[in-house]
Design a protein around this motif. Structure first.
Motif, PDB file in Angstrom:
ATOM      1  N   LEU A  67       0.308   9.995  -6.881  1.00 24.41           N
ATOM      2  CA  LEU A  67      -0.510  10.317  -8.088  1.00 24.41           C
ATOM      3  C   LEU A  67      -0.525  11.681  -8.533  1.00 24.41           C
ATOM      4  CD1 LEU A  67      -3.604   7.907  -8.290  1.00 24.41           C
ATOM      5  CD2 LEU A  67      -1.161   7.537  -9.177  1.00 24.41           C
ATOM      6  N   ASN A  68       0.131  12.704  -7.681  1.00 23.00           N
ATOM      7  CA  ASN A  68       0.405  14.028  -7.825  1.00 23.00           C
ATOM      8  C   ASN A  68       1.088  14.394  -8.998  1.00 23.00           C
ATOM      9  OD1 ASN A  68       0.517  16.781  -7.558  1.00 23.00           O
ATOM     10  ND2 ASN A  68       1.239  16.550  -5.495  1.00 23.00           N
ATOM     11  N   ASN A  72       0.952  -1.194  -0.064  1.00 26.07           N
ATOM     12  CA  ASN A  72       0.025  -0.126  -0.155  1.00 26.07           C
ATOM     13  C   ASN A  72       0.928   1.217   0.066  1.00 26.07           C
ATOM     14  OD1 ASN A  72      -2.729   1.393   0.264  1.00 26.07           O
ATOM     15  ND2 ASN A  72      -2.028   2.130   2.196  1.00 26.07           N
ATOM     16  N   SER A  91       1.038   5.777  -0.591  1.00 22.89           N
ATOM     17  CA  SER A  91       0.081   6.990  -0.409  1.00 22.89           C
ATOM     18  C   SER A  91      -0.393   7.487  -1.650  1.00 22.89           C
ATOM     19  CB  SER A  91       1.103   7.976   0.182  1.00 22.89           C
ATOM     20  OG  SER A  91       0.556   9.432   0.361  1.00 22.89           O
ATOM     21  N   ASP A  92      -1.525   8.222  -1.596  1.00 27.89           N
ATOM     22  CA  ASP A  92      -2.125   8.940  -2.813  1.00 27.89           C
ATOM     23  C   ASP A  92      -1.267   9.775  -3.228  1.00 27.89           C
ATOM     24  OD1 ASP A  92      -2.754  10.875  -0.869  1.00 27.89           O
ATOM     25  OD2 ASP A  92      -4.689  10.541  -0.974  1.00 27.89           O
ATOM     26  N   THR A  93      -0.437  10.355  -2.649  1.00 31.04           N
ATOM     27  CA  THR A  93       0.459  11.581  -3.306  1.00 31.04           C
ATOM     28  C   THR A  93       1.434  10.870  -4.653  1.00 31.04           C
ATOM     29  OG1 THR A  93       2.255  10.757  -1.593  1.00 31.04           O
ATOM     30  CG2 THR A  93       0.871  12.521  -0.883  1.00 31.04           C
ATOM     31  N   CYS A 146      -3.384   1.287  -3.549  1.00 34.28           N
ATOM     32  CA  CYS A 146      -3.589   2.578  -2.914  1.00 34.28           C
ATOM     33  C   CYS A 146      -4.819   2.948  -2.303  1.00 34.28           C
ATOM     34  CB  CYS A 146      -3.147   3.844  -3.924  1.00 34.28           C
ATOM     35  SG  CYS A 146      -3.395   5.261  -2.955  1.00 34.28           S
ATOM     36  N   LYS A 147      -5.073   2.578  -0.937  1.00 37.25           N
ATOM     37  CA  LYS A 147      -6.381   2.671  -0.265  1.00 37.25           C
ATOM     38  C   LYS A 147      -6.899   3.933  -0.255  1.00 37.25           C
ATOM     39  CE  LYS A 147      -5.050  -1.319   2.659  1.00 37.25           C
ATOM     40  NZ  LYS A 147      -4.960  -1.990   3.934  1.00 37.25           N
ATOM     41  N   THR A 148      -6.125   4.933  -0.203  1.00 39.23           N
ATOM     42  CA  THR A 148      -6.750   6.422  -0.199  1.00 39.23           C
ATOM     43  C   THR A 148      -6.990   7.052  -1.380  1.00 39.23           C
ATOM     44  OG1 THR A 148      -4.500   7.158   0.367  1.00 39.23           O
ATOM     45  CG2 THR A 148      -5.879   6.662   2.117  1.00 39.23           C
ATOM     46  N   CYS A 149      -6.248   6.458  -2.533  1.00 37.12           N
ATOM     47  CA  CYS A 149      -6.743   7.025  -4.002  1.00 37.12           C
ATOM     48  C   CYS A 149      -8.001   7.011  -4.276  1.00 37.12           C
ATOM     49  CB  CYS A 149      -5.663   6.305  -5.158  1.00 37.12           C
ATOM     50  SG  CYS A 149      -3.927   6.497  -4.711  1.00 37.12           S
ATOM     51  N   LYS A 150      -8.586   8.048  -5.052  1.00 34.35           N
ATOM     52  CA  LYS A 150      -9.705   8.098  -5.864  1.00 34.35           C
ATOM     53  C   LYS A 150      -9.678   7.406  -7.210  1.00 34.35           C
ATOM     54  CE  LYS A 150     -11.465  11.454  -2.686  1.00 34.35           C
ATOM     55  NZ  LYS A 150     -12.311  12.940  -2.570  1.00 34.35           N
TER      56      LYS A 150
END
Length: 316
Positions: free
Chosen positions: A33-34, A27, A29-31, A73-77
């Motif tokens: 994809l920034n 897993n 962080s959604d960062t 990524c559990k927090t990614c949309k």
């Protein structure tokens, strides 16, 4: 004997579990994809290591050059991205079951001022435990990162984790660099797909940076056809050297092929012919053909202009 078998079973089970455990998704962080992430790479530039920095999952090196990073990524949309196959609909990325990311290509080029750049391309497919890429009509999702050289440092200038999906079995074709204007570079992809035993149809796509992101700006159907007994065709492209157009210069597509009605008995499926030769295929026994099409950039997309130039030979 039972004790020996039990111990052997436990050993094999532990080994299998360890393998599966090794390939489980990491897993992140959604960062990641920034698109405005900052990344600087020192020489020598290593594509795999750079991919790990962009997608810091678990790296695996399986046989047959099957190297990939498994991550989730559990927090990614998840967001929709076009799959040009059009069969399964849009792809929602990052995938719910996790992502396997592979390095697709590492392309170097320089502009007229000798500035040096790198385009790093990635292929995303659904994460799995054995490194397989499946799904006949499921394209590989393409991602790209652009680097510029500053001294001994490569600085990331743009990052787009996902653009669109091309190809078959979750494997995107390798992009080829093309200059479409003055120091304006884009890349082409030959997308090929087809059913088992049927025609393999090829489309040409041109992807370029436009309106702040990489996106397809040209789609050429009837670019290639193989796996058919009665007919086949292939194409090439060229950019018109027109100095009056600084950017998005016209593109010429030349297609050459042949048709033999006698061999049609061996075809298992009907062929979708370009309209320029469809009539001839109904009335003639055989012929060779050439089709030239010209595409010009109109607003946001390339469109065919004028009428195609068609030439026939060896007609019987």
């Amino acid at each position: 004997m039972r004790t020996v078998l039990l111990n052997l079973f436990l050993l094999i089970s532990s080994f299998c579990f360890a393998q599966q455990s090794d390939l489980q998704l990491k897993n992140v962080s959604d960062t990641i994809l920034n698109s405005k992430r900052v990344l600087k790479i020192s020489e020598p530039f290593d594509g795999i290591k750079t991919m790990q920095m962009l997608f810091p999952g678990k790296l695996f090196n399986l046989p047959d050059h099957n190297t990939f990073i498994n991550w989730g990524c559990k927090t990614c949309k998840p967001a929709p991205f076009i799959d040009v196959n059009g069969v399964e609909g849009d792809q929602l990325f990052p995938y719910k079951e996790g992502v396997a990311t592979r390095l697709l290509a590492n392309i170097d080029y320089s502009d007229s001022k000798e500035n040096k750049f790198k385009l790093l391309f990635f292929n995303h497919s659904e994460g799995d435990e054995d490194g397989l890429q499946t799904g006949r009509f499921f394209g590989g999702l393409l991602g790209v990162a652009k680097f510029a050289k500053n001294g001994a440092i490569w600085e990331m200038r743009s990052f787009q984790p996902a653009v669109a999906a091309f190809g078959a079995f979750s494997q995107a074709p390798k992009p080829k660099l093309v200059e479409i204007g003055e120091d304006q570079y884009a890349f082409t992809l030959l997308h090929v797909n087809g059913g088992a035993g049927g025609p393999f149809e090829g489309w040409l796509y041109l992807v370029a940076g436009f309106e702040g992101k990489y996106q397809p700006i040209l789609e050429v159907p009837y670019y290639q056809l193989t796996n058919v007994a009665s007919t086949n065709w292939s194409s090439s492209y060229s950019v018109v050297n027109d100095t009056t157009k600084k950017h998005f210069r016209d593109i010429i597509i030349k297609t050459k092929g042949s048709f033999n009605k006698t061999a049609k008995a061996e075809d298992e499926f009907e062929v979708d012919f370009p309209k320029e030769i469809a009539g001839m295929a109904k009335t003639k026994k055989q012929f060779d053909f050439e089709i030239e099409r010209r595409f010009s950039f109109k607003g946001k997309f390339y469109k065919m202009i004028g009428e195609p130039i068609v030439k026939f030979s060896n007609v019987k």
